[in-house]
Enzyme design. Structure first.
Site, PDB file in Angstrom:
ATOM      1  N   ILE A  33       0.489  -1.027   0.403  1.00  0.00           N
ATOM      2  CA  ILE A  33       0.120  -0.107   0.350  1.00  0.00           C
ATOM      3  C   ILE A  33       1.027   1.061  -0.224  1.00  0.00           C
ATOM      4  O   ILE A  33       0.035   2.465  -0.859  1.00  0.00           O
ATOM      5  CB  ILE A  33      -1.148  -0.158   1.091  1.00  0.00           C
ATOM      6  CG1 ILE A  33      -2.372   0.467   1.119  1.00  0.00           C
ATOM      7  CG2 ILE A  33      -0.229   0.669   2.303  1.00  0.00           C
ATOM      8  CD1 ILE A  33      -3.286   0.751   2.095  1.00  0.00           C
ATOM      9  N   GLY A  95      11.873  -3.418  11.866  1.00  0.00           N
ATOM     10  CA  GLY A  95      10.763  -2.120  10.642  1.00  0.00           C
ATOM     11  C   GLY A  95       9.577  -2.625  10.438  1.00  0.00           C
ATOM     12  O   GLY A  95       9.064  -2.502  10.024  1.00  0.00           O
ATOM     13  N   GLN A  96       9.396  -4.038  11.402  1.00  0.00           N
ATOM     14  CA  GLN A  96       8.603  -5.133  11.286  1.00  0.00           C
ATOM     15  C   GLN A  96       7.560  -4.851  11.684  1.00  0.00           C
ATOM     16  O   GLN A  96       7.609  -4.154  12.978  1.00  0.00           O
ATOM     17  CB  GLN A  96       8.000  -7.057  11.723  1.00  0.00           C
ATOM     18  CG  GLN A  96       7.246  -7.476  11.436  1.00  0.00           C
ATOM     19  CD  GLN A  96       7.599  -8.964  11.401  1.00  0.00           C
ATOM     20  OE1 GLN A  96       8.495  -9.170  12.514  1.00  0.00           O
ATOM     21  NE2 GLN A  96       6.734  -9.867  11.313  1.00  0.00           N
ATOM     22  N   SER A  97       6.242  -4.230  11.075  1.00  0.00           N
ATOM     23  CA  SER A  97       4.912  -3.063  11.996  1.00  0.00           C
ATOM     24  C   SER A  97       3.650  -4.010  11.170  1.00  0.00           C
ATOM     25  O   SER A  97       2.660  -4.242  12.233  1.00  0.00           O
ATOM     26  CB  SER A  97       4.831  -2.094  11.012  1.00  0.00           C
ATOM     27  OG  SER A  97       4.507  -2.289   9.518  1.00  0.00           O
ATOM     28  N   HIS A 102       6.568 -12.498   6.158  1.00  0.00           N
ATOM     29  CA  HIS A 102       5.744 -11.233   4.533  1.00  0.00           C
ATOM     30  C   HIS A 102       7.324 -11.141   3.856  1.00  0.00           C
ATOM     31  O   HIS A 102       8.500 -10.164   4.470  1.00  0.00           O
ATOM     32  CB  HIS A 102       5.128 -10.786   4.484  1.00  0.00           C
ATOM     33  CG  HIS A 102       5.426  -8.902   5.710  1.00  0.00           C
ATOM     34  ND1 HIS A 102       5.113  -9.415   6.578  1.00  0.00           N
ATOM     35  CD2 HIS A 102       6.071  -7.418   5.280  1.00  0.00           C
ATOM     36  CE1 HIS A 102       5.508  -8.392   7.337  1.00  0.00           C
ATOM     37  NE2 HIS A 102       5.828  -7.283   6.481  1.00  0.00           N
ATOM     38  N   LEU A 103       7.500 -11.005   2.075  1.00  0.00           N
ATOM     39  CA  LEU A 103       8.463 -10.747   1.517  1.00  0.00           C
ATOM     40  C   LEU A 103       8.071  -9.739   0.895  1.00  0.00           C
ATOM     41  O   LEU A 103       8.108  -9.727   0.531  1.00  0.00           O
ATOM     42  CB  LEU A 103       9.504 -12.162   1.118  1.00  0.00           C
ATOM     43  CG  LEU A 103      10.266 -12.258   0.051  1.00  0.00           C
ATOM     44  CD1 LEU A 103      11.624 -12.178   1.456  1.00  0.00           C
ATOM     45  CD2 LEU A 103      10.327 -14.194  -0.488  1.00  0.00           C
TER      46      LEU A 103
HETATM   47  P1  DGP Z   1       6.800  -4.364   7.886  1.00  0.00           P
HETATM   48  O1  DGP Z   1       6.786  -2.900   7.541  1.00  0.00           O
HETATM   49  O2  DGP Z   1       7.681  -5.035   6.617  1.00  0.00           O
HETATM   50  O3  DGP Z   1       6.232  -5.066   8.449  1.00  0.00           O
HETATM   51  O4  DGP Z   1       5.910  -5.083   6.157  1.00  0.00           O
HETATM   52  C1  DGP Z   1       4.321  -4.429   6.016  1.00  0.00           C
HETATM   53  C2  DGP Z   1       4.336  -3.462   4.707  1.00  0.00           C
HETATM   54  O5  DGP Z   1       2.848  -3.619   4.900  1.00  0.00           O
HETATM   55  C3  DGP Z   1       4.179  -2.418   5.086  1.00  0.00           C
HETATM   56  O6  DGP Z   1       5.538  -1.634   3.583  1.00  0.00           O
HETATM   57  C4  DGP Z   1       2.966  -1.453   4.022  1.00  0.00           C
HETATM   58  C5  DGP Z   1       1.831  -2.459   4.072  1.00  0.00           C
HETATM   59  N1  DGP Z   1       0.325  -2.311   4.670  1.00  0.00           N
HETATM   60  C6  DGP Z   1       0.604  -2.321   5.614  1.00  0.00           C
HETATM   61  N2  DGP Z   1      -0.858  -2.059   5.605  1.00  0.00           N
HETATM   62  C7  DGP Z   1      -1.049  -2.601   4.295  1.00  0.00           C
HETATM   63  C8  DGP Z   1      -2.815  -3.244   3.458  1.00  0.00           C
HETATM   64  O7  DGP Z   1      -3.676  -2.415   4.625  1.00  0.00           O
HETATM   65  N3  DGP Z   1      -2.322  -3.082   2.392  1.00  0.00           N
HETATM   66  C9  DGP Z   1      -1.495  -3.509   1.610  1.00  0.00           C
HETATM   67  N4  DGP Z   1      -1.886  -4.029   0.575  1.00  0.00           N
HETATM   68  N5  DGP Z   1      -0.429  -2.856   2.479  1.00  0.00           N
HETATM   69  C10 DGP Z   1       0.001  -3.019   3.604  1.00  0.00           C
END
Ligand code: DGP
Length: 116
Positions: A33, A95-97, A102-103
């Site tokens: 996103i 930075g994991q949120s 997920h890769l």
């Molecule tokens: P990380 O920070 O490594 O946990 O990556 C989480 C990623 O997930 C971040 O790059 C943004 C993405 N993300 C968060 N919420 C959503 C969502 O609702 N849809 C999509 N497609 N991506 C999302």
């Protein structure tokens, strides 16, 4: 095996929409996103696993599947030859949120190393 409060399980269950680019028996992939590169796709297992730290020996094949999906996506996106990055963050300090592994598959621009 989905977890009620997990955002990516909700995407898997179709409760939250996503731009899905790849699906297999074990994994799906959808566009991030908040893309950090022209191509930024997230590959996730269908089974909920919170972090890399939660992986077990029995998950070997599943993790392999995530990388094979990344390879396929890189070809689909036309960035396999140029180069791309496939990385997973583990825990908040990295930075994991979203706590469903997920890769991140990133490409379509030059990527520097080391990452921030
Ligand atoms: P990380 O920070 O490594 O946990 O990556 C989480 C990623 O997930 C971040 O790059 C943004 C993405 N993300 C968060 N919420 C959503 C969502 O609702 N849809 C999509 N497609 N991506 C999302």
């Amino acid at each position: 095996m989905s977890q009620e409060d997990c955002l990516f399980c909700k995407i898997l269950d179709g409760e939250i929409p996503a731009d899905i680019v790849f699906e297999s028996d074990s994994a799906i992939a959808f566009r991030d996103i908040n893309p950090q590169a022209p191509t930024h796709v997230l590959v996730i297992p269908r089974r909920h696993i919170a972090t890399i730290n939660d992986l077990e020996a029995g998950d070997r094949e599943l993790v392999g599947d995530l990388y094979l999906a990344a390879k396929q996506i890189a070809h689909m996106e036309g960035m396999a030859d140029e180069g791309y990055r496939a990385v997973m963050n583990c825990n908040a300090g990295a930075g994991q949120s979203v706590f469903h592994i997920h890769l991140h598959v990133l490409g379509g621009r030059g990527l520097t190393w080391p990452p921030g």
